[in-house]
Design a protein around this motif. Structure first.
Motif, PDB file in Angstrom:
ATOM      1  N   UNK A   1      69.080  65.587  72.732  1.00  0.00           N
ATOM      2  CA  UNK A   1      68.597  66.378  71.612  1.00  0.00           C
ATOM      3  C   UNK A   1      69.000  65.799  70.274  1.00  0.00           C
ATOM      4  N   UNK A   2      69.057  66.677  69.266  1.00  0.00           N
ATOM      5  CA  UNK A   2      69.361  66.240  67.908  1.00  0.00           C
ATOM      6  C   UNK A   2      70.235  67.279  67.222  1.00  0.00           C
ATOM      7  N   UNK A   3      71.269  66.796  66.511  1.00  0.00           N
ATOM      8  CA  UNK A   3      72.121  67.657  65.692  1.00  0.00           C
ATOM      9  C   UNK A   3      72.181  67.054  64.288  1.00  0.00           C
ATOM     10  N   UNK A   4      71.710  67.795  63.298  1.00  0.00           N
ATOM     11  CA  UNK A   4      71.620  67.262  61.938  1.00  0.00           C
ATOM     12  C   UNK A   4      70.922  65.897  61.983  1.00  0.00           C
ATOM     13  N   UNK A   5      71.611  64.845  61.524  1.00  0.00           N
ATOM     14  CA  UNK A   5      70.999  63.508  61.533  1.00  0.00           C
ATOM     15  C   UNK A   5      71.519  62.648  62.682  1.00  0.00           C
ATOM     16  N   UNK A   6      71.899  63.302  63.772  1.00  0.00           N
ATOM     17  CA  UNK A   6      72.424  62.587  64.931  1.00  0.00           C
ATOM     18  C   UNK A   6      71.528  62.768  66.156  1.00  0.00           C
ATOM     19  N   UNK A   7      71.232  61.660  66.816  1.00  0.00           N
ATOM     20  CA  UNK A   7      70.681  61.741  68.166  1.00  0.00           C
ATOM     21  C   UNK A   7      71.846  62.090  69.087  1.00  0.00           C
ATOM     22  N   UNK A   8      71.604  62.983  70.031  1.00  0.00           N
ATOM     23  CA  UNK A   8      72.676  63.501  70.889  1.00  0.00           C
ATOM     24  C   UNK A   8      72.300  63.343  72.353  1.00  0.00           C
ATOM     25  N   UNK A   9      73.263  62.908  73.168  1.00  0.00           N
ATOM     26  CA  UNK A   9      73.108  63.066  74.605  1.00  0.00           C
ATOM     27  C   UNK A   9      74.437  63.503  75.205  1.00  0.00           C
ATOM     28  N   UNK A  10      74.334  64.227  76.301  1.00  0.00           N
ATOM     29  CA  UNK A  10      75.492  64.600  77.103  1.00  0.00           C
ATOM     30  C   UNK A  10      75.134  64.365  78.560  1.00  0.00           C
ATOM     31  N   UNK A  11      76.070  63.814  79.308  1.00  0.00           N
ATOM     32  CA  UNK A  11      75.856  63.591  80.741  1.00  0.00           C
ATOM     33  C   UNK A  11      77.117  63.994  81.482  1.00  0.00           C
ATOM     34  N   UNK A  12      76.965  64.875  82.484  1.00  0.00           N
ATOM     35  CA  UNK A  12      78.127  65.276  83.284  1.00  0.00           C
ATOM     36  C   UNK A  12      77.865  65.034  84.758  1.00  0.00           C
ATOM     37  N   UNK A  13      78.951  64.856  85.499  1.00  0.00           N
ATOM     38  CA  UNK A  13      78.876  64.743  86.951  1.00  0.00           C
ATOM     39  C   UNK A  13      79.822  65.753  87.571  1.00  0.00           C
ATOM     40  N   UNK A  14      79.423  66.220  88.762  1.00  0.00           N
ATOM     41  CA  UNK A  14      80.236  67.152  89.531  1.00  0.00           C
ATOM     42  C   UNK A  14      80.325  66.621  90.958  1.00  0.00           C
ATOM     43  N   UNK A  15      81.180  67.210  91.768  1.00  0.00           N
ATOM     44  CA  UNK A  15      81.310  66.747  93.142  1.00  0.00           C
ATOM     45  C   UNK A  15      81.933  67.806  94.031  1.00  0.00           C
ATOM     46  N   UNK A  16      81.522  67.781  95.310  1.00  0.00           N
ATOM     47  CA  UNK A  16      82.096  68.701  96.291  1.00  0.00           C
ATOM     48  C   UNK A  16      82.945  67.964  97.312  1.00  0.00           C
ATOM     49  N   UNK A  17      82.572  66.730  97.640  1.00  0.00           N
ATOM     50  CA  UNK A  17      83.317  65.962  98.642  1.00  0.00           C
ATOM     51  C   UNK A  17      84.442  65.178  97.976  1.00  0.00           C
ATOM     52  N   UNK A  18      85.416  64.757  98.777  1.00  0.00           N
ATOM     53  CA  UNK A  18      86.517  63.949  98.260  1.00  0.00           C
ATOM     54  C   UNK A  18      86.001  62.647  97.659  1.00  0.00           C
ATOM     55  N   UNK A  19      84.991  62.049  98.311  1.00  0.00           N
ATOM     56  CA  UNK A  19      84.434  60.795  97.821  1.00  0.00           C
ATOM     57  C   UNK A  19      83.779  60.977  96.451  1.00  0.00           C
ATOM     58  N   UNK A  20      83.036  62.062  96.271  1.00  0.00           N
ATOM     59  CA  UNK A  20      82.379  62.318  94.993  1.00  0.00           C
ATOM     60  C   UNK A  20      83.376  62.683  93.899  1.00  0.00           C
ATOM     61  N   UNK A  21      84.422  63.386  94.267  1.00  0.00           N
ATOM     62  CA  UNK A  21      85.398  63.818  93.266  1.00  0.00           C
ATOM     63  C   UNK A  21      86.334  62.705  92.824  1.00  0.00           C
ATOM     64  N   UNK A  22      86.373  61.625  93.569  1.00  0.00           N
ATOM     65  CA  UNK A  22      87.268  60.515  93.265  1.00  0.00           C
ATOM     66  C   UNK A  22      86.638  59.564  92.249  1.00  0.00           C
TER      67      UNK A  22
END
Length: 227
Positions: free
Chosen positions: A20-41
Motif C-alpha cells: 500500500x501507500x502511507x503519505x509519500x511512502x510505498x509500503x509493504x509488509x510480509x509475515x510468516x507463521x508456522x505450526x511444525x517445528x521445521x516451519x517455526x525454525x
C-alpha cells in the motif's frame, strides 16, 4: 478495514503480504507463521535489498524446500515480495524484459499435499506508484491464476494471505485482496501487525517504507526466534 481487525482473531492465516501507500511512502509488509517445528525454525534476514528466510538452528532443519527462499528482491524501480522461490522467477523474468504475469504463468501452487498452499506474490512499481498482486491456488485439480492491478491510494493498501485461517487441511485464501488502512508510521504499523498475529504461530515480519522521491527506505524486521 483495519489490519488489527483482520488478524487478531485468526489463529493461522499462514503467510501474508500487504502492499500500500502511507503519505509519500510505498509500503509493504510480509509475515510468516508456522505450526511444525521445521516451519517455526526460521528467521528473516536482510542483505542489501534482499530479505530472505534462514534456519534459526541449522541442526534442526528437516526439509529446507518451501521454507527457505528470498522473500524480497529489488530490480530497477520495482520491488518483488512473495511467499516462496517464485521471487527469483519473477526477478529473472523482469531482468530479461518480461513481465510479472509471464513469470507467474510458469509457476503453480506449492506441492505440499494436502494443503496445496497458494503462491502469493506482489510487484511494486515505484515510478508512478502502483502495484500488482498474484494468487496461484488449487481449485479441483487445476491451478487457478488470479491477477490484480492497483493504482496506489494514499493511506490505503491491499492484503492477501495463504490461508483463511487454521484447519485441516488448511483452507486457501478466497476472494479478492482485502482493502486495508495504512495510516500509521513504520514503527507503529510494525508493532500493530506483529501484536495482532497469533503469538504461538507467528515467526517473522518484515515491513518496509520506501520514499517515493528517492527510493531510500526504512525497514524493520522482527523475529520471534532470538527476541
Amino acid at each position: 478495514m483495519k489490519i488489527k481487525e483482520l488478524l487478531e482473531n485468526k489463529t493461522y492465516p499462514g503467510r501474508g503480504i500487504l502492499v500500500g501507500k502511507y503519505d509519500n511512502y510505498a509500503v509493504f509488509a510480509y509475515f510468516i507463521m508456522g505450526r511444525s517445528e521445521n516451519s517455526r525454525n526460521r528467521i528473516f534476514m536482510s542483505k542489501d535489498d534482499i530479505v530472505f528466510t534462514k534456519a534459526y538452528d541449522e541442526s534442526k532443519v528437516k526439509d529446507p524446500s518451501l521454507i527457505i527462499y528470498n522473500a524480497v528482491r529489488t530490480i530497477d524501480d520495482k520491488v518483488i515480495v512473495t511467499n516462496g522461490d517464485q521471487t527469483d522467477t519473477i526477478y529473472d523474468y523482469l531482468k530479461d524484459g518480461k513481465t510479472f504475469l509471464e513469470a507467474l504463468d510458469t509457476r503453480e501452487y506449492e506441492p505440499d499435499s494436502p494443503n496445496f498452499t497458494p503462491r502469493i506474490s506482489s510487484l511494486l512499481f515505484l515510478d508512478d506508484y502502483r502495484y500488482d498482486i498474484g494468487v496461484l491456488k488449487k481449485i479441483n485439480d487445476e491451478c487457478a491464476r488470479y491477477y490484480y492491478h492497483y493504482k496506489a491510494i494514499t493511506n490505503k493498501g491491499h492484503f492477501v494471505s495463504t490461508y483463511v485461517d487454521d484447519g485441516n487441511p488448511l483452507p486457501s485464501f478466497d476472494g479478492e485482496p482485502i482493502e486495508i488502512d495504512v495510516d500509521l508510521d513504520i514503527q507503529e504499523y510494525t508493532e500493530l501487525i506483529w501484536n495482532s498475529l497469533n503469538y504461538d504461530n507467528k515467526i517473522s515480519l518484515c515491513v518496509r517504507y520506501i520514499n517515493l522521491d528517492d527510493y531510500s527506505y526504512q525497514q524493520i524486521i522482527k523475529n520471534k526466534n532470538g527476541d
